[in-house]
Design a protein around this motif. Structure first.
Motif, short mmCIF file in Angstrom:
data_model
loop_
_atom_site.label_atom_id
_atom_site.label_comp_id
_atom_site.label_asym_id
_atom_site.label_seq_id
_atom_site.Cartn_x
_atom_site.Cartn_y
_atom_site.Cartn_z
N VAL A 98 0.84 -1.21 0.00
CA VAL A 98 0.00 0.00 0.00
C VAL A 98 0.86 1.25 0.00
N ASN A 99 1.89 1.29 0.82
CA ASN A 99 2.74 2.49 0.91
C ASN A 99 3.53 2.72 -0.37
N ASP A 100 3.96 1.64 -1.03
CA ASP A 100 4.66 1.80 -2.32
C ASP A 100 3.72 2.38 -3.38
N LEU A 101 2.49 1.87 -3.42
CA LEU A 101 1.51 2.40 -4.37
C LEU A 101 1.16 3.85 -4.05
N TYR A 102 1.10 4.15 -2.77
CA TYR A 102 0.80 5.52 -2.34
C TYR A 102 1.86 6.49 -2.86
N LYS A 103 3.13 6.07 -2.79
CA LYS A 103 4.21 6.91 -3.30
C LYS A 103 4.11 7.08 -4.82
N GLN A 104 3.77 5.98 -5.51
CA GLN A 104 3.64 6.05 -6.97
C GLN A 104 2.54 7.01 -7.40
N ASN A 105 1.50 7.10 -6.60
CA ASN A 105 0.35 7.94 -6.94
C ASN A 105 0.35 9.25 -6.16
N LYS A 106 1.53 9.68 -5.77
CA LYS A 106 1.68 10.89 -4.96
C LYS A 106 0.95 12.07 -5.60
N GLY A 107 0.21 12.80 -4.79
CA GLY A 107 -0.51 13.97 -5.27
C GLY A 107 -1.97 13.70 -5.59
N ALA A 108 -2.32 12.43 -5.74
CA ALA A 108 -3.71 12.07 -6.04
C ALA A 108 -4.50 11.89 -4.74
N TYR A 109 -5.81 11.94 -4.86
CA TYR A 109 -6.69 11.63 -3.72
C TYR A 109 -6.65 10.13 -3.51
N GLN A 110 -6.16 9.66 -2.34
CA GLN A 110 -5.98 8.24 -2.09
C GLN A 110 -6.57 7.86 -0.73
N ARG A 111 -7.25 6.72 -0.70
CA ARG A 111 -7.82 6.21 0.55
C ARG A 111 -7.64 4.70 0.61
N LEU A 112 -7.57 4.19 1.84
CA LEU A 112 -7.41 2.76 2.09
C LEU A 112 -8.63 2.27 2.88
N ILE A 113 -9.20 1.14 2.46
CA ILE A 113 -10.31 0.53 3.17
C ILE A 113 -9.95 -0.93 3.46
N VAL A 114 -9.93 -1.28 4.74
CA VAL A 114 -9.60 -2.64 5.18
C VAL A 114 -10.87 -3.29 5.71
N THR A 115 -11.16 -4.50 5.27
CA THR A 115 -12.40 -5.18 5.65
C THR A 115 -12.11 -6.47 6.40
N HIS A 116 -12.69 -6.61 7.58
CA HIS A 116 -12.52 -7.80 8.41
C HIS A 116 -13.88 -8.30 8.91
N VAL A 117 -13.88 -9.54 9.36
CA VAL A 117 -15.02 -10.12 10.07
C VAL A 117 -14.53 -10.49 11.46
N ASP A 118 -15.24 -10.05 12.47
CA ASP A 118 -14.79 -10.25 13.85
C ASP A 118 -15.14 -11.65 14.36
N SER A 119 -14.55 -12.02 15.49
CA SER A 119 -14.88 -13.27 16.16
C SER A 119 -15.01 -13.01 17.65
N ARG A 120 -16.21 -13.22 18.17
CA ARG A 120 -16.47 -13.02 19.59
C ARG A 120 -17.28 -14.19 20.10
N SER A 121 -17.78 -14.10 21.32
CA SER A 121 -18.61 -15.19 21.83
C SER A 121 -19.86 -15.33 20.98
N GLU A 122 -20.39 -16.53 20.90
CA GLU A 122 -21.55 -16.80 20.04
C GLU A 122 -22.75 -15.92 20.38
N GLY A 123 -22.88 -15.54 21.61
CA GLY A 123 -24.05 -14.76 22.02
C GLY A 123 -23.94 -13.28 21.76
N GLN A 124 -22.80 -12.82 21.25
CA GLN A 124 -22.59 -11.38 21.07
C GLN A 124 -22.90 -10.95 19.64
N ASN A 125 -24.01 -10.28 19.50
CA ASN A 125 -24.43 -9.72 18.21
C ASN A 125 -23.89 -8.29 18.10
N ILE A 126 -23.16 -7.98 17.03
CA ILE A 126 -22.59 -6.64 16.88
C ILE A 126 -23.01 -6.04 15.55
N ASP A 127 -23.03 -4.71 15.50
CA ASP A 127 -23.27 -4.02 14.24
C ASP A 127 -21.95 -3.72 13.54
#
Length: 345
Positions: free
Chosen positions: A219-248
């Motif tokens: 990501v940082n190498d690409l960020y340098k290559q695209n220097k000056g442009a509008y750039q954003r990073l989005i990281v997507t995960h799925v959590d793991s908690r106790s079975e009874g814990q419902n989260i938004d």
């Protein structure tokens, strides 16, 4: 003169019945296993264009404002075609649909590889999308109907759907964790594999710290290559908690990044609005907050948000994660928050 008048009347009614004569076929009964996307597809309607219109006109007939009920009758949105008559022959009255700009991306899979242009609202924006885990690391795991399911497969599917939405609005998108075989999938149980690679085709290390550092470096190498442009990073995960814990769905950002905070807040505001619209009797409890202790939040250079989709072990959250319609809705809502952030910068 009479012949010309007859021709005009014939063409008018042919056009009318081709465009509006489908009213008698505009209702369908949901069968077992149908989702909104699959139902629209079966009836020749682009689900990505007419998803929200379908929900609006069928709101009172949907469970949780998002799910079809088996045996219920639903109205299919009327597709208005932009047409011109072809005057070769009256007997073969034809219609030519206005062409829409499109590109193909094999990484989305055979059924989803065509990306239709919706707008240029994200023109000039660059997004780096990182789905959690992958390769030798499946991430959080659970069992659903006797089969193992893993975080990396569902985070990746949502990430692909998000990438497609962003591309459709004119953005440049880098998909950092990649699986050339999977594509966007419509199954509830996504089969696990370990053949993911890191952009462009790097083997993902076994060691956890090395895996995270590899993503940071890419990501940082690409960020340098695209220097000056509008750039954003989005990281997507799925959590793991106790079975009874419902989260938004909730969001993290770097404590010192105002742009990252605004991105997270824009997506969060979009989710709040969607819950008010589609689930008015249910409060949305997802949050956005700084979490600089997370490796990718701390080390990457672009302004970013880190998204946790839900608890893979909780039955209610599993419906959000496993249902392909829900995965598409998540991607769509995230993309709308991303657009809000870009246009209000």
């Amino acid at each position: 003169m009479m012949r010309k008048s007859f021709l005009f009347v014939f063409l008018f009614f042919a056009h009318y019945f081709l465009i509006y004569g489908q009213d008698t076929l505009a209702t369908v009964t949901a069968e077992k296993g149908d989702g909104i996307y699959s139902l629209l597809r079966k009836h020749g309607v682009n689900p990505y264009e007419y998803y929200h219109e379908f929900i609006d006109i069928n709101m009172d007939n949907l469970r949780d404002s998002l799910h079809l009920l088996e045996g219920r009758t639903y109205i299919i949105p009327k597709v208005e075609l932009d047409t011109v008559p072809v005057v070769d022959s009256i007997q073969k009255q034809a219609k030519k649909v206005k062409e829409i700009a499109s590109k193909t991306y094999d990484i989305f899979g055979e059924d989803h590889k065509t990306v239709l242009s919706k707008s240029e609202r994200l023109k000039g924006a660059i997004y780096y999308l990182v789905s959690g885990h992958g390769g030798p690391d499946p991430g959080a795991m659970a069992v659903y109907k006797g089969k193992s399911i893993s975080e990396d497969e569902y985070a990746y599917d949502i990430t692909l759907r998000l990438a497609k939405e962003l591309l459709a609005h004119g953005a440049m998108v880098y998909i950092i964790i990649r699986d050339e075989n999977d594509g966007i999938r419509e199954e509830r149980i996504l089969e696990m594999d370990r053949d993911e690679v890191a952009y462009p085709d790097k083997v993902i290390p076994l060691n956890q710290l090395d895996r995270l550092q590899q993503r940071v470096d890419i990501v940082n190498d690409l960020y340098k290559q695209n220097k000056g442009a509008y750039q954003r990073l989005i990281v997507t995960h799925v959590d793991s908690r106790s079975e009874g814990q419902n989260i938004d769905v909730f969001f993290y950002h770097h404590e010192k990044s105002q742009n990252g905070k605004r991105l997270a807040e824009s997506i969060h505001k979009t989710f709040e609005a969607k819950y008010r619209q589609y689930q008015p009797n249910r409060n949305y409890s997802g949050t956005f907050e700084d979490r600089t202790s997370l490796f990718l939040v701390k080390k990457t250079h672009p302004a970013m948000t880190f998204i946790e989709i839900g608890n893979i072990r909780n039955e209610k959250d599993q419906r959000r994660i496993l249902d392909p319609d829900n995965r598409q809705a998540l991607a769509k809502w995230i993309s709308e928050g991303v657009i809000l952030d870009f246009e209000e910068r």
